[in-house]
Motif scaffolding. Structure first.
Motif, PDB file in Angstrom:
ATOM      1  N   TYR A 111       1.016  -1.252   0.089  1.00 58.25           N
ATOM      2  CA  TYR A 111       0.048  -0.052  -0.057  1.00 58.25           C
ATOM      3  C   TYR A 111       0.782   1.331  -0.033  1.00 58.25           C
ATOM      4  O   TYR A 111       0.316   2.430  -0.181  1.00 58.25           O
ATOM      5  CB  TYR A 111      -0.987   0.041   1.350  1.00 58.25           C
ATOM      6  CG  TYR A 111      -2.130  -1.053   1.056  1.00 58.25           C
ATOM      7  CD1 TYR A 111      -3.042  -0.591   0.293  1.00 58.25           C
ATOM      8  CD2 TYR A 111      -2.430  -2.197   1.903  1.00 58.25           C
ATOM      9  CE1 TYR A 111      -4.312  -1.615   0.123  1.00 58.25           C
ATOM     10  CE2 TYR A 111      -3.273  -3.128   1.623  1.00 58.25           C
ATOM     11  CZ  TYR A 111      -4.220  -2.783   0.652  1.00 58.25           C
ATOM     12  OH  TYR A 111      -5.272  -3.632   0.430  1.00 58.25           O
ATOM     13  N   TYR A 116      -2.246   1.945   6.368  1.00 55.03           N
ATOM     14  CA  TYR A 116      -2.967   1.594   5.354  1.00 55.03           C
ATOM     15  C   TYR A 116      -4.226   1.089   5.974  1.00 55.03           C
ATOM     16  O   TYR A 116      -5.494   1.632   5.094  1.00 55.03           O
ATOM     17  CB  TYR A 116      -2.137   0.697   4.674  1.00 55.03           C
ATOM     18  CG  TYR A 116      -2.153  -0.870   5.267  1.00 55.03           C
ATOM     19  CD1 TYR A 116      -3.181  -1.843   5.541  1.00 55.03           C
ATOM     20  CD2 TYR A 116      -0.923  -1.154   6.315  1.00 55.03           C
ATOM     21  CE1 TYR A 116      -3.099  -2.943   6.031  1.00 55.03           C
ATOM     22  CE2 TYR A 116      -0.843  -2.063   6.844  1.00 55.03           C
ATOM     23  CZ  TYR A 116      -1.884  -3.087   6.906  1.00 55.03           C
ATOM     24  OH  TYR A 116      -1.555  -4.216   7.651  1.00 55.03           O
ATOM     25  N   PHE A 132      -3.798   5.936  -0.983  1.00 49.64           N
ATOM     26  CA  PHE A 132      -2.651   5.156  -0.892  1.00 49.64           C
ATOM     27  C   PHE A 132      -1.637   5.915  -1.739  1.00 49.64           C
ATOM     28  O   PHE A 132      -1.783   6.449  -2.713  1.00 49.64           O
ATOM     29  CB  PHE A 132      -2.846   3.945  -1.204  1.00 49.64           C
ATOM     30  CG  PHE A 132      -3.862   2.943  -0.475  1.00 49.64           C
ATOM     31  CD1 PHE A 132      -3.847   3.005   1.246  1.00 49.64           C
ATOM     32  CD2 PHE A 132      -4.825   2.182  -0.994  1.00 49.64           C
ATOM     33  CE1 PHE A 132      -4.675   2.480   1.896  1.00 49.64           C
ATOM     34  CE2 PHE A 132      -5.612   1.542  -0.075  1.00 49.64           C
ATOM     35  CZ  PHE A 132      -5.562   1.691   1.274  1.00 49.64           C
TER      36      PHE A 132
END
Length: 468
Positions: A111, A116, A132
């Motif tokens: 990510y 994340y 992200f």
């Protein structure tokens, strides 16, 4: 404080629903329960003579909750990845700590972000894009073209919190237990330094137990097989085993405790025993097996909803569940094969056109790398017709036939090296004794003398020297 799992929590808030009218609030019920949630604030009282002139708060009350589900993700970087001058920066910072932890690193690398899990859940809550660092992994919950947005977001929020935030934190506690063990006494033996090896071993086991708590959750209770009210990873394994015919010790039933949880708790017991005697490094392979087992329900969840979307015209709920299950497992696939992880994501992200066959094949390509088998994952079971759904049967084991439920079961740990050494030494001694006896008997045959002379009491009349 109570050892009763259902009642030791005295404060439950967060996103839980309020207590329904007519219901009595209690710690063991899945509702908001505001009791002893805050440390009492300090008040400054000013008097004028005997009368109270004013009451002023010297500070806001402090929330006594040391951990939050959000914090499992926002604090993860320093707890599981970043190193201080010695060890894990946000934890004990000791020499020998395992940071960066292997499993967390897979997800952070995929990510591109430490937090994340929080980014994903928060985006679903606020109907926004995840943002992200890895652009290809993003999901946009504010996209007007996403079908069934409200119910979809609800599923992502619930499942993401349990299977991403809490899931990784459970693994973190298992890792922390090994770190605590290494800070103790080697093999649990006092080395003359005056260390309290018993308390150090207990600290490691305490962290191990915390991992169990975050995997299981308090709603499961203390009964074998838990409680259907559970919401964490333990309950997911129980639900999916009925869907994939992987319940029971042989992983071949649609009822009973899941094969995953049976095997996982056996390994938890093995790990706990090794921690108690300070066999720290011996816990590492046990943990790798545990994490492999924990990945199975996430794969099963992704496959189940891929099938519902592709073959059963699944709507917003199914798309939301499919997306979050995929998000929770695809970094592990990516660690094995980037092309296969891309195939899963492409078929399961929000608004995707889903091919169950493509998702199934991408997972199966990586079972060996993820240390799991076709038999352990099983196939999507049609309970009404008592058979697997078409094209959703279990895959074939490497070089073998389709799964029949025969699974390699490790019920007992292998003997330690010292025990094998003792057994070998005893066998050698017994062999030498046998050889000695044979030689004595041969001597008797050759020289005509008995191998063993009878015992004669001293002073016996007529007893010759040779017969004594």
């Amino acid at each position: 404080v109570s050892d009763n799992q259902q009642s030791y929590v005295s404060c439950k808030e967060g996103a839980l629903p309020t207590v329904p009218s007519g219901e009595t609030p209690a710690a063991d019920k899945p509702y908001k329960y505001k009791h002893k949630c805050f440390q009492d604030e300090v008040l400054q009282v000013t008097r004028s003579g005997v009368a109270v002139a004013s009451v002023t708060a010297k500070g806001l009350p402090k929330n006594k909750a040391g951990r939050t589900l959000k914090g499992f993700s926002t604090k993860a970087g320093d707890l599981m990845f970043n190193k201080g001058d010695k060890g894990c920066k946000g934890a004990s910072n000791r020499v020998g700590d395992g940071c960066p932890y292997l499993d967390y690193t897979m997800y952070k690398n995929y990510y591109g972000d430490m937090d994340y899990a929080d980014k994903l859940v928060s985006a679903a809550i606020n109907a926004k894009k995840t943002g992200f660092t890895t652009a290809d992994a993003n999901m946009d919950f504010g996209d007007a073209n996403v079908i069934g947005k409200a119910v979809l977001r609800k599923e992502v929020i619930k499942k993401g919190t349990a299977y991403m935030n809490a899931y990784m934190y459970a693994i973190r506690e298992f890792e922390d237990a090994i770190d605590d063990c290494k800070a103790g006494c080697a093999n649990g033996i006092v080395d003359g330094s005056g260390q309290d090896c018993n308390s150090k071993s207990s600290a490691a086991v305490h962290a191990w137990d915390e991992g169990v708590a975050f995997y299981t959750g308090s709603l499961e209770g203390s009964n074998v097989g838990g409680n259907t009210a559970g919401v964490f990873s333990y309950r997911l394994a129980e639900k999916r085993c009925a869907n994939f015919k992987t319940c029971g010790k042989q992983s071949d039933s649609v009822s009973g405790v899941s094969f995953v949880n049976i095997q996982l708790f056996e390994k938890l017991s093995i790990g706990q025993a090794k921690l108690l005697v300070g066999q720290c490094d011996a816990v590492r392979p046990v943990l790798r097996d545990m994490v492999a087992l924990m990945s199975i329900p996430l794969i099963q969840g992704t496959l189940r909803y891929a099938y519902k979307i592709d073959k059963m015209a699944g709507g917003g709920k199914e798309k939301g569940e499919g997306a979050i299950f995929a998000a929770a497992i695809v970094p592990r696939v990516h660690n094995c094969n980037a092309a296969d992880s891309a195939a899963i994501y492409t078929n399961m992200f929000l608004g995707a056109s889903t091919s169950f066959a493509a998702v199934k094949k991408a997972f199966e390509n990586n079972y060996a790398c993820m240390k799991i088998t076709c038999e352990e994952v099983g196939g999507l079971w049609n309970k009404a017709e008592n058979k697997y759904y078409a094209d959703a049967e279990p895959c074939k084991s490497a070089g073998g036939a389709a799964s029949t439920g025969t699974v390699k079961i490790e019920e007992n740990d292998s003997l330690p090296g010292w025990a094998l050494g003792v057994i070998i030494a005893v066998c050698v001694l017994l062999a030498l004794c046998c050889v000695g006896i044979v030689l004595v008997i041969v001597r008797e045959k050759v020289y005509g003398k008995p191998a063993f002379t009878p015992f004669v009491a001293a002073g016996t009349v007529g007893a010759s020297h040779e017969n004594r």
